[in-house]
Write a protein that holds these residues in place. Structure first.
Motif, mmCIF file in Angstrom:
data_model
loop_
_atom_site.group_PDB
_atom_site.id
_atom_site.type_symbol
_atom_site.label_atom_id
_atom_site.label_comp_id
_atom_site.label_asym_id
_atom_site.label_seq_id
_atom_site.Cartn_x
_atom_site.Cartn_y
_atom_site.Cartn_z
ATOM 1 N N THR A 189 -5.848 16.982 3.810
ATOM 2 C CA THR A 189 -6.039 15.514 4.237
ATOM 3 C C THR A 189 -7.440 14.965 4.323
ATOM 4 O O THR A 189 -7.892 14.083 3.827
ATOM 5 N N ASP A 231 -3.812 6.734 -6.471
ATOM 6 C CA ASP A 231 -3.574 6.783 -4.827
ATOM 7 C C ASP A 231 -2.063 7.209 -4.651
ATOM 8 O O ASP A 231 -1.727 7.914 -3.591
ATOM 9 N N GLN A 254 -1.020 10.447 -2.164
ATOM 10 C CA GLN A 254 0.101 10.616 -1.159
ATOM 11 C C GLN A 254 1.010 11.861 -1.498
ATOM 12 O O GLN A 254 1.355 12.434 -0.566
ATOM 13 N N THR A 277 2.939 14.868 0.527
ATOM 14 C CA THR A 277 4.420 14.789 0.548
ATOM 15 C C THR A 277 5.091 15.742 -0.248
ATOM 16 O O THR A 277 6.246 16.393 0.159
ATOM 17 N N SER A 306 9.291 6.782 0.224
ATOM 18 C CA SER A 306 8.044 7.025 -0.426
ATOM 19 C C SER A 306 7.837 5.613 -1.352
ATOM 20 O O SER A 306 6.643 5.394 -1.476
ATOM 21 N N GLU A 352 6.575 1.592 -0.390
ATOM 22 C CA GLU A 352 5.297 0.839 -0.498
ATOM 23 C C GLU A 352 5.166 -0.149 -1.478
ATOM 24 O O GLU A 352 4.566 -1.076 -1.366
ATOM 25 N N SER A 403 5.645 7.983 4.765
ATOM 26 C CA SER A 403 6.101 7.022 3.785
ATOM 27 C C SER A 403 6.301 5.664 4.488
ATOM 28 O O SER A 403 5.981 4.724 3.934
ATOM 29 N N THR A 461 3.030 4.389 5.346
ATOM 30 C CA THR A 461 2.282 4.109 4.111
ATOM 31 C C THR A 461 2.424 2.579 3.757
ATOM 32 O O THR A 461 2.036 1.773 3.195
#
Length: 487
Positions: A39, A53, A57, A61, A226, A229, A418, A421
């Motif tokens: 991270t 981006d 993620q 994930t 996910s 978003e 998720s 986000t």
């Protein structure tokens, strides 16, 4: 019906069992911290490899998804093939995948490597927890062993942030993956010398239909979250969520009918264990999902370099570590139920305070107090949680039960990340005008508040499901081992 499990009877009486605990706890530390160690390194890795981006993620994930989706199968492999053997193979594969990731040259290779790490972690983690269960079958020593193991598992996410910051600052982001090779060498040597083999006897058959349905079901569910978003009403989001839910329902039907299920429903239908698994999912969402946004706030908004950002998360680990001895003593005094109810509420207060962050705020005033309170509350969850989830489990089901517990953490983390986000992106879009940092901070605030609400829900779940006296929830003494071998 009594079930037999071939264990090494000398393990529980040998002084080596405490060294075995060190090796098994180290294993748990590695698989948990790998959910967050990259991270801190993500901004640097994104720049070097040109990640989008969405790819950024999926670096997080891919690990959690592969790990969580395959854990149940990994637990059964450990039960049937041999827990020590599975542990060693998982450790070796995990090291190889980590080396591949550390040497990756593009985003696709990095995401594939993270997925492979998750695959081998799915063998490693349930084998380690099942070995701990048969090494410490009952009594005060079991409580102590599970308290240590749970505290290490709980602190792993925060440790990952600190270690990631140190490695990114003084070496390179790639060492956040390559460092695992050191842990693997220690784990392999310790596992071969200190851990005794154990596995279930009899004519064991793998539930392949169950494995396929639960793996695809969990994968579809997490992938659907996910996609949220980009909008909860999008056809792809709804489609994958519906497919995942349908496959999981099919999995339950399959498990209720096959002779040797991947996940015996008796493992999860027990009220106390079921409650523990649900709490673990929410805890995973906080320790994996919410901590990602803490890292982003420290680096992007407050302008900290990777090392300082990692060190800035250290209060979580320190407060957990400081409270573990207190929580362990309280466990034998008041029992697990008050701790499982109160711990999430304390941590929720910390996250609610954190949701008040502003772009011009300071770390000392807005972040540090929240991290300390978050860690204090989590200590009272981690100490009893592992034990509650495995108390009363027959040795034949030890791998499946430990896999379910680990799967709850990782799937909870994947779904939590998720959801957070999606909420973050929606909030940033709503803010519209104004400074970029104000918009980002507003998004982080929503994610932290959602995590706090989740922990309040975890407290309610604990109050409803985890019922019984101290002696009922954590039976002590030599009778315990005999009791858990019958179901």
């Amino acid at each position: 019906m009594a079930m037999s499990s071939r264990t090494a009877p000398s393990t529980s009486a040998s002084p080596k069992r405490w060294w075995a605990l060190v090796v098994l706890a180290l294993t748990q530390l590695v698989v948990v911290l790998d959910g967050t160690i990259v991270t801190i390194a993500l901004p640097q890795a994104q720049q070097e490899l040109g990640l989008s981006d969405l790819e950024r993620q999926w670096v997080v994930t891919a690990y959690a998804l592969a790990f969580g989706a395959l854990l149940l199968l990994g637990g059964r492999v450990a039960d049937y093939w041999g827990r020590k053997r599975t542990f060693l193979v998982g450790m070796l594969g995990f090291g190889a995948a980590s080396a591949f990731g550390g040497l990756s040259q593009n985003g696709a290779e990095l995401i594939i490597a993270r997925g492979l790490q998750g695959v081998f972690a799915a063998l490693l983690a349930p084998a380690a927890l099942a070995l701990l269960t048969v090494t410490f079958p009952s009594g005060r020593e079991r409580n102590t062993a599970f308290a240590v193991f749970g505290a290490v598992a709980g602190a792993g996410a925060a440790v990952g942030l600190v270690l990631g910051g140190v490695l990114t600052e003084f070496a390179d982001w790639r060492w956040c993956l390559l460092v695992n090779v050191f842990f693997v060498v220690v784990g392999l040597i310790g596992g071969m010398l200190l851990v005794q083999e154990s596995k279930t006897e009899g004519n064991n058959r793998y539930d392949l239909v169950g494995a396929v349905t639960v793996t695809l079901g969990l994968g579809s569910l997490v992938y659907g979250f996910s996609l949220a978003e980009h909008g909860w009403g999008q056809i792809q989001t709804v489609g994958f969520l519906a497919l995942g839910a349908g496959l999981l329902v099919l999995f339950v039907v399959v498990e209720s009918r096959v002779a040797q299920p991947l996940l015996p429903l008796r493992v999860v239908t027990d009220r106390v264990r079921g409650g523990a698994f649900l709490v673990q999912m929410i805890v995973g969402s906080v320790m994996i999902g919410a901590l990602l946004y803490v890292s982003f706030h420290l680096q992007i908004v407050l302008g900290m370099d990777p090392l300082l950002a990692g060190l800035a998360t250290l209060p979580i680990t320190l407060s957990i570590t400081a409270m573990v001895p207190v929580a362990t003593k309280l466990l034998s005094t008041i029992g697990p139920r008050p701790m499982m109810i109160g711990g999430p509420l304390v941590s929720a207060i910390g996250l609610a305070y954190l949701s008040r962050v502003t772009a011009d705020g300071s770390y000392l005033a807005q972040v540090l107090p929240a991290l300390i309170v978050l860690g204090l509350g989590m200590a009272f969850v981690f100490v009893p949680l592992q034990n509650l989830a495995l108390t009363g489990v027959a040795p034949h089901d030890a791998g499946a039960a430990s896999a379910t517990l680990n799967s709850a953490l990782q799937i909870g983390g994947s779904i939590g990340l998720s959801v957070f986000t999606a909420l973050y992106a929606a909030r940033v879009a709503d803010v519209g005008g104004g400074s970029r940092l104000d918009a980002l901070t507003s998004g982080y605030s929503v994610a932290f508040l959602a995590a706090a609400i989740g922990l309040v829900l975890a407290s309610i779940i604990a109050a409803v499901f985890i019922r019984g006296s101290k002696s009922e929830l954590l039976p002590q003494g030599p009778d315990t081992e005999a009791a858990v071998s019958v179901h």
